[in-house]
Design a protein around this motif. Structure first.
Motif, short mmCIF file in Angstrom:
data_model
loop_
_atom_site.label_atom_id
_atom_site.label_comp_id
_atom_site.label_asym_id
_atom_site.label_seq_id
_atom_site.Cartn_x
_atom_site.Cartn_y
_atom_site.Cartn_z
N SER A 1 -10.28 -6.75 -1.34
CA SER A 1 -9.72 -5.47 -0.95
C SER A 1 -10.79 -4.38 -1.05
O SER A 1 -11.79 -4.57 -1.74
N GLN A 2 -10.53 -3.23 -0.40
CA GLN A 2 -11.39 -2.04 -0.51
C GLN A 2 -12.87 -2.39 -0.30
O GLN A 2 -13.70 -2.20 -1.18
N ARG B 1 -1.18 -20.44 1.30
CA ARG B 1 -2.22 -19.49 0.95
C ARG B 1 -3.35 -20.25 0.27
O ARG B 1 -3.14 -20.96 -0.72
N ALA C 1 0.83 -1.21 0.00
CA ALA C 1 0.00 0.00 0.00
C ALA C 1 0.86 1.26 0.00
O ALA C 1 0.52 2.25 -0.65
N TYR D 1 -1.49 3.23 -2.30
CA TYR D 1 -1.59 3.03 -3.75
C TYR D 1 -1.48 4.36 -4.50
O TYR D 1 -2.24 4.64 -5.42
N LEU E 1 -3.60 -5.42 6.76
CA LEU E 1 -4.28 -4.27 6.17
C LEU E 1 -3.25 -3.33 5.55
O LEU E 1 -2.18 -3.11 6.12
N GLY E 2 -3.59 -2.80 4.41
CA GLY E 2 -2.75 -1.80 3.77
C GLY E 2 -3.45 -0.45 3.82
O GLY E 2 -3.21 0.38 4.71
N HIS F 1 -3.04 -18.82 5.17
CA HIS F 1 -3.26 -17.43 4.75
C HIS F 1 -4.45 -17.42 3.80
O HIS F 1 -4.46 -18.19 2.84
C1 LIG Z 1 -2.82 -6.00 -1.56
C2 LIG Z 1 -2.86 -6.95 -0.47
C3 LIG Z 1 -3.16 -6.52 0.82
C4 LIG Z 1 -3.52 -5.10 1.16
O1 LIG Z 1 -4.75 -4.71 0.65
P1 LIG Z 1 -5.43 -3.36 1.19
O2 LIG Z 1 -6.65 -3.19 0.36
O3 LIG Z 1 -4.42 -2.27 0.94
O4 LIG Z 1 -5.69 -3.53 2.62
C5 LIG Z 1 -3.11 -7.45 1.83
N1 LIG Z 1 -2.79 -8.72 1.58
C6 LIG Z 1 -2.50 -9.18 0.34
C7 LIG Z 1 -2.16 -10.61 0.15
C8 LIG Z 1 -2.52 -8.32 -0.72
O5 LIG Z 1 -2.25 -8.77 -1.94
#
Ligand SMILES: *Cc1c(COP(=O)(O)O)cnc(C)c1O
Length: 411
Positions: A209-210, A158, A71, A391, A288-289, A204
């Motif tokens: 996302s989002q 994963r 992120a 981003y 979280l990013g 995992h």
């Molecule tokens: C991109 C990504 C994230 C972060 O996603 P956010 O929408 O920024 O929270 C976390 N884990 C993995 C595996 C990702 O590819």
């Protein structure tokens, strides 16, 4: 009577002093002088700390919170995050070098992503971080590099789950995906992992996302922990960690409202109680990013020119899509919508104008605001794009059209 059009969520995280936006207690024009040039990104250290503190209050105390570095991998920011979160999640060996320069211990770092190069896997094993393996081929490569360097790879699997994270900006699980190993193949992957002598860490699951819908996140978290619990019987050794992903979103566009984090935390507490009853020694992690860093950052560009074309006002600024692809609407959006934007050097101006804000690139894609009603701006004013801490710069084609680089500052 016209209904009021949808509005942006209010951007109240930054102070306004004497008509100017401040970040980290510094007025924008002063920060521009200090940096010496525009455009720039600025990230507010205090807001980063505050966000993690608020999140911890809302989440169950036993939950571990990791920062997903892609992120925003700015080294100073990542070092600050190292003092706040419980671990880092990486998506490349390049990010790993930045992570290992911080105070975060290797055992709290993991690496995910499809198509990891053998050299990257070797670096990760040598560093002692956990690799989230996403294919049978990666398991074989991890075994080979482990033997070569004399260190047993720490491996989590994963999982590409059968379910998906509903109402997500970006789906990264469910159906056919390049991410992870399909849920139904996990028992086989566990057998192979054991046969290869790899050091099993856990699972995992990252499904999207989002996301701004608490119910969707709650449901995905419940399904993720249930799936890990069901797979426990197939595991060669105790599950140390399960990383159930994240996907917590932030409001970017008109009509979007912040995620109800309290609701997510309450539900997760109950889900974790059930899980921990069966798996008391397993750590539960979220990664979280954007939720951690997105709202703490702004992108700032200076107005170079102002003109009227057939009745529409254009503000030409010195930054654009080459620094901030997402704000231009070209980073995964289906229909272009405006990010929240302000005239940072005229926050309280009462005379409003409907303007288009465009960058210097010779393409109509280089737009930062489309017909927005903003306080009147003149040449020299500083335009601010909010929600730009995630981003932004590294997710943009900065070489396109050979424009100067942007500066980045943590304040
Ligand atoms: C991109 C990504 C994230 C972060 O996603 P956010 O929408 O920024 O929270 C976390 N884990 C993995 C595996 C990702 O590819």
């Amino acid at each position: 009577m016209n209904p009021t059009p949808p509005q942006h969520a209010p951007m109240t995280q930054f102070a306004v002093v004497k008509n100017e936006l401040c970040i980290g207690g510094i007025a924008l024009s002063r920060l521009a002088q200090r940096l010496g040039s525009t455009p720039f990104y600025a990230y507010d250290r205090h807001l980063l700390s505050q966000r993690v503190a608020e999140l911890r209050l809302a989440m169950p105390p036993a939950l571990k919170i990791h920062y997903a570095m892609k992120a925003n991998p700015m080294p100073a920011l990542v070092q600050h995050m190292a003092t706040l979160v419980d671990g880092f999640d990486l998506a490349s060996a390049g990010e790993m070098q930045v992570a290992l320069d911080t105070t975060m211990p290797a055992k709290q770092i993991s690496m995910a992503g499809p198509g990891k190069r053998p050299e990257e896997l070797r670096q990760a094993v040598a560093a002692g971080i956990t690799v989230n393996a996403e294919s049978f081929q990666e398991l074989a490569t991890l075994a080979r590099v482990s033997a070569e360097i004399g260190l047993s790879a720490k491996v989590a699997l994963r999982i590409n789950p059968a379910f998906e994270l509903k109402a997500s900006g970006m789906k990264m699980g469910g159906g056919a995906k390049q991410f992870g190993i399909d849920e139904e193949l996990i028992p086989d992957a566990l057998k192979q992992l054991q046969a290869l002598g790899l050091d099993f860490q856990g699972f995992h699951i990252y499904s999207g996302s989002q996301n701004l819908k608490a119910e969707a996140i709650i449901e995905a978290q419940q399904k993720s922990l249930l799936l890990c619990q069901q797979l426990a019987a197939h595991c060669p050794s105790p599950i140390h960690k399960v990383n159930i992903g994240g996907g917590y979103g932030i409001p970017y566009f008109p009509g979007e409202t912040p995620l109800a984090i309290g609701q997510v935390g309450e539900a997760l507490a109950a889900t974790m109680d059930t899980f921990k009853a069966a798996q008391p020694d397993t750590e539960v992690v979220i990664e979280l990013g954007r939720y951690l860093v997105g709202e703490a950052g702004i992108y700032v560009a200076k107005v170079l020119d102002k003109k009227v074309s057939r009745g529409q006002i254009y503000l030409m600024v010195d930054g654009g899509l080459h620094h901030h692809l997402a704000a231009s609407g070209n980073f995964g959006q289906v229909i272009r919508k405006n990010y929240p934007v302000a005239i940072g050097t005229n926050m309280a101006g009462e005379e409003l104008e409907c303007v288009n804000i465009v960058g210097p690139l010779c393409t109509p894609l280089d737009s930062l605001a489309d017909k927005m009603l903003l306080p009147k701006a003149e040449i020299g004013d500083l335009v601010v794009i909010f929600q730009s801490g995630a981003y932004g710069y590294t997710a943009s084609p900065s070489k396109f059209l050979s424009q100067p680089d942007a500066m980045e500052a943590l304040v």
